[in-house]
Motif scaffolding. Sequence first.
Motif, PDB file in Angstrom:
ATOM      1  N   ASN A  64       0.854  -1.237  -0.095  1.00  0.00           N
ATOM      2  CA  ASN A  64       0.231   0.067   0.048  1.00  0.00           C
ATOM      3  C   ASN A  64       1.115   1.221   0.084  1.00  0.00           C
ATOM      4  O   ASN A  64       1.731   1.536   1.049  1.00  0.00           O
ATOM      5  CB  ASN A  64      -0.997   0.056   1.252  1.00  0.00           C
ATOM      6  CG  ASN A  64      -1.725   1.125   1.262  1.00  0.00           C
ATOM      7  OD1 ASN A  64      -1.454   2.206   1.206  1.00  0.00           O
ATOM      8  ND2 ASN A  64      -3.130   0.831   1.418  1.00  0.00           N
ATOM      9  N   PRO A  65       0.794   2.207  -0.902  1.00  0.00           N
ATOM     10  CA  PRO A  65       1.749   3.162  -1.081  1.00  0.00           C
ATOM     11  C   PRO A  65       1.453   4.162   0.036  1.00  0.00           C
ATOM     12  O   PRO A  65       2.511   4.659   0.458  1.00  0.00           O
ATOM     13  CB  PRO A  65       1.299   3.916  -2.488  1.00  0.00           C
ATOM     14  CG  PRO A  65       0.598   2.916  -3.194  1.00  0.00           C
ATOM     15  CD  PRO A  65      -0.097   1.961  -2.128  1.00  0.00           C
ATOM     16  N   LYS A  66       0.420   4.594   0.393  1.00  0.00           N
ATOM     17  CA  LYS A  66       0.195   5.446   1.755  1.00  0.00           C
ATOM     18  C   LYS A  66       0.768   4.813   2.895  1.00  0.00           C
ATOM     19  O   LYS A  66       1.448   5.546   3.641  1.00  0.00           O
ATOM     20  CB  LYS A  66      -1.206   5.765   1.877  1.00  0.00           C
ATOM     21  CG  LYS A  66      -2.037   6.293   0.757  1.00  0.00           C
ATOM     22  CD  LYS A  66      -3.416   6.290   1.057  1.00  0.00           C
ATOM     23  CE  LYS A  66      -4.066   7.369   0.174  1.00  0.00           C
ATOM     24  NZ  LYS A  66      -5.722   7.559   0.233  1.00  0.00           N
ATOM     25  N   LEU A  67       0.746   3.576   3.195  1.00  0.00           N
ATOM     26  CA  LEU A  67       1.394   2.820   4.284  1.00  0.00           C
ATOM     27  C   LEU A  67       3.024   2.833   4.114  1.00  0.00           C
ATOM     28  O   LEU A  67       3.504   3.310   5.256  1.00  0.00           O
ATOM     29  CB  LEU A  67       0.911   1.477   4.572  1.00  0.00           C
ATOM     30  CG  LEU A  67      -0.421   1.434   5.032  1.00  0.00           C
ATOM     31  CD1 LEU A  67      -1.242  -0.107   5.024  1.00  0.00           C
ATOM     32  CD2 LEU A  67      -0.831   1.931   6.335  1.00  0.00           C
ATOM     33  N   ARG A  68       3.263   2.595   3.182  1.00  0.00           N
ATOM     34  CA  ARG A  68       4.766   2.664   2.645  1.00  0.00           C
ATOM     35  C   ARG A  68       5.477   4.211   3.165  1.00  0.00           C
ATOM     36  O   ARG A  68       6.496   4.070   3.708  1.00  0.00           O
ATOM     37  CB  ARG A  68       5.181   1.947   1.494  1.00  0.00           C
ATOM     38  CG  ARG A  68       4.740   0.416   1.350  1.00  0.00           C
ATOM     39  CD  ARG A  68       5.185  -0.102   0.026  1.00  0.00           C
ATOM     40  NE  ARG A  68       6.650  -0.325  -0.067  1.00  0.00           N
ATOM     41  CZ  ARG A  68       7.265  -1.513   0.587  1.00  0.00           C
ATOM     42  NH1 ARG A  68       6.458  -2.227   1.017  1.00  0.00           N
ATOM     43  NH2 ARG A  68       8.643  -1.454   0.448  1.00  0.00           N
ATOM     44  N   LYS A  69       4.899   5.054   2.672  1.00  0.00           N
ATOM     45  CA  LYS A  69       5.039   6.337   2.989  1.00  0.00           C
ATOM     46  C   LYS A  69       5.094   6.811   4.508  1.00  0.00           C
ATOM     47  O   LYS A  69       6.095   7.351   4.777  1.00  0.00           O
ATOM     48  CB  LYS A  69       4.485   7.384   2.293  1.00  0.00           C
ATOM     49  CG  LYS A  69       4.763   8.678   2.246  1.00  0.00           C
ATOM     50  CD  LYS A  69       4.096  10.044   1.580  1.00  0.00           C
ATOM     51  CE  LYS A  69       4.596  11.169   1.591  1.00  0.00           C
ATOM     52  NZ  LYS A  69       3.701  12.293   0.862  1.00  0.00           N
ATOM     53  N   ILE A  70       4.357   6.162   5.066  1.00  0.00           N
ATOM     54  CA  ILE A  70       4.064   6.524   6.647  1.00  0.00           C
ATOM     55  C   ILE A  70       5.304   5.796   7.216  1.00  0.00           C
ATOM     56  O   ILE A  70       5.924   6.610   8.075  1.00  0.00           O
ATOM     57  CB  ILE A  70       2.650   5.849   7.157  1.00  0.00           C
ATOM     58  CG1 ILE A  70       1.649   7.085   6.635  1.00  0.00           C
ATOM     59  CG2 ILE A  70       2.672   5.957   8.679  1.00  0.00           C
ATOM     60  CD1 ILE A  70       0.241   6.568   7.053  1.00  0.00           C
ATOM     61  N   TRP A  71       5.454   4.378   6.886  1.00  0.00           N
ATOM     62  CA  TRP A  71       6.302   3.747   7.437  1.00  0.00           C
ATOM     63  C   TRP A  71       8.004   4.458   7.375  1.00  0.00           C
ATOM     64  O   TRP A  71       8.611   4.227   8.028  1.00  0.00           O
ATOM     65  CB  TRP A  71       6.464   2.238   7.128  1.00  0.00           C
ATOM     66  CG  TRP A  71       5.202   1.644   7.273  1.00  0.00           C
ATOM     67  CD1 TRP A  71       4.241   1.853   8.551  1.00  0.00           C
ATOM     68  CD2 TRP A  71       4.542   0.352   6.651  1.00  0.00           C
ATOM     69  NE1 TRP A  71       3.334   0.869   8.278  1.00  0.00           N
ATOM     70  CE2 TRP A  71       3.441   0.103   7.319  1.00  0.00           C
ATOM     71  CE3 TRP A  71       5.051  -0.282   5.386  1.00  0.00           C
ATOM     72  CZ2 TRP A  71       2.678  -1.123   6.963  1.00  0.00           C
ATOM     73  CZ3 TRP A  71       4.219  -1.106   4.738  1.00  0.00           C
ATOM     74  CH2 TRP A  71       3.203  -1.631   5.637  1.00  0.00           C
ATOM     75  N   MET A  72       7.984   4.981   6.138  1.00  0.00           N
ATOM     76  CA  MET A  72       9.543   5.572   5.905  1.00  0.00           C
ATOM     77  C   MET A  72       9.526   6.871   6.199  1.00  0.00           C
ATOM     78  O   MET A  72      10.930   7.508   6.236  1.00  0.00           O
ATOM     79  CB  MET A  72       9.691   5.633   4.365  1.00  0.00           C
ATOM     80  CG  MET A  72       9.827   3.933   3.880  1.00  0.00           C
ATOM     81  SD  MET A  72      11.485   3.463   4.459  1.00  0.00           S
ATOM     82  CE  MET A  72      12.641   4.706   4.032  1.00  0.00           C
ATOM     83  N   THR A  73       8.561   7.620   6.752  1.00  0.00           N
ATOM     84  CA  THR A  73       8.493   9.091   7.132  1.00  0.00           C
ATOM     85  C   THR A  73       8.309   9.153   8.492  1.00  0.00           C
ATOM     86  O   THR A  73       9.215   9.165   9.275  1.00  0.00           O
ATOM     87  CB  THR A  73       7.805  10.062   6.337  1.00  0.00           C
ATOM     88  OG1 THR A  73       6.340   9.329   6.081  1.00  0.00           O
ATOM     89  CG2 THR A  73       8.238   9.698   4.924  1.00  0.00           C
ATOM     90  N   ARG A  74       6.977   9.186   8.763  1.00  0.00           N
ATOM     91  CA  ARG A  74       6.330   9.831  10.032  1.00  0.00           C
ATOM     92  C   ARG A  74       6.567   8.833  11.121  1.00  0.00           C
ATOM     93  O   ARG A  74       7.067   8.797  12.327  1.00  0.00           O
ATOM     94  CB  ARG A  74       4.724   9.903  10.175  1.00  0.00           C
ATOM     95  CG  ARG A  74       4.126  10.536  11.299  1.00  0.00           C
ATOM     96  CD  ARG A  74       2.867  10.583  11.221  1.00  0.00           C
ATOM     97  NE  ARG A  74       2.342   9.066  11.074  1.00  0.00           N
ATOM     98  CZ  ARG A  74       0.812   9.084  10.731  1.00  0.00           C
ATOM     99  NH1 ARG A  74       0.079  10.028  10.301  1.00  0.00           N
ATOM    100  NH2 ARG A  74       0.338   7.736  10.589  1.00  0.00           N
ATOM    101  N   ASP A  75       6.714   7.119  10.657  1.00  0.00           N
ATOM    102  CA  ASP A  75       6.932   6.310  11.594  1.00  0.00           C
ATOM    103  C   ASP A  75       8.630   5.822  11.806  1.00  0.00           C
ATOM    104  O   ASP A  75       8.609   4.958  12.868  1.00  0.00           O
ATOM    105  CB  ASP A  75       5.954   5.176  11.220  1.00  0.00           C
ATOM    106  CG  ASP A  75       4.438   4.992  11.729  1.00  0.00           C
ATOM    107  OD1 ASP A  75       4.177   6.176  12.460  1.00  0.00           O
ATOM    108  OD2 ASP A  75       3.749   4.122  11.379  1.00  0.00           O
TER     109      ASP A  75
END
Length: 248
Positions: A76-87
Motif C-alpha cells: 500500500n503506497p500510503k502505508l509505505r510512505k508513513i512507514w518511511m517518514t512519520r513512523d
Amino acid sequence: MKEISVSSPMMISNYIFFVVFMTIPILLFLSNWNSSSSSSSLTTTTTSYSDSNLKIRPGYTTYDTYIQKQLNKTLNPKLRKIWMTRDWDRKIRVFSKFFTDLKSGNLLSDSSKVLCIGARMGQEVEALKRIGVSDSIGMDLVPYPPLVVKGDFHNQPFDDRTFDLEFSNVFDHALFPVKFASEIERTLKSGGVCVLHVSLSRRGDRYSANDLYSVEPLKKLFKRSELVRTRTVDGFGLDTEVVFRKKK
C-alpha cells in the motif's frame, strides 16, 4: 461378410477427432477436481487447528488468496510512505528500547545473529544495528534491501540452526500458526531465543489471519522450546511480549 476397413484417411481423421472430443472433457474434469482438492485441502488445513484461545479467521480459499491480501497491506503506497517518514524514527526508538531490555536480560548480545520476521521496511533491523547488533536481517514478502530480504515465514529461506534470536510482531498474520512456530524452531540454534510481541486484549486489523486470546496456545505451538518470560509491553497496538528459548 465383407470387412470394413478403418485405414482410410477419412475414417482415421474421424477416429482421432472422436478420441480428442471425448478426452478433453475428462481432462477438464480432472483439472477442476485437482484444483478443488487443493483448495479443500488448504481450507481443511487452515481450519483444522483447534484451540479456544487461538482462532483462525475464515475466508481464505487458497494460499494465493491469503498471500495477495497480505501484499495488499505491504505494498500500500500510503502505508509505505508513513512507514518511511512519520513512523520511521519513532519505531526505531521504541524497538531500540525493547532490544536494549533484551540485552540487559542476557537474551541478546552484540554478537547475536538476529532475524526479524515480517519486518516490512526494516525499522527493527535498523534499531538492532544502532544498539550494536550488527549481524541482523529482516524478512518479509516484499524485500527492502539492504535491511529486509524476501521470504515467507511459513517457509523460511534459511538453513537449520542459523539464528541466535528471532523477533516477530506479526504472529497475528500467520495463517498456519503451527508452521510459523516450527519454522522459527527449525532456524533457531540450540539455546536460541524467540521473542514475540502479540495482542491479547484487542483484535488485529483486517489483514490479520488469526486471533489470539491467551499465551497458552503459543506454549503448545513451540514444542521444542521452553517459556522464559512474559511481560506487558506497549508495542504499536501489541500488549504482550512472550519469550521462548529453544531447548538444547
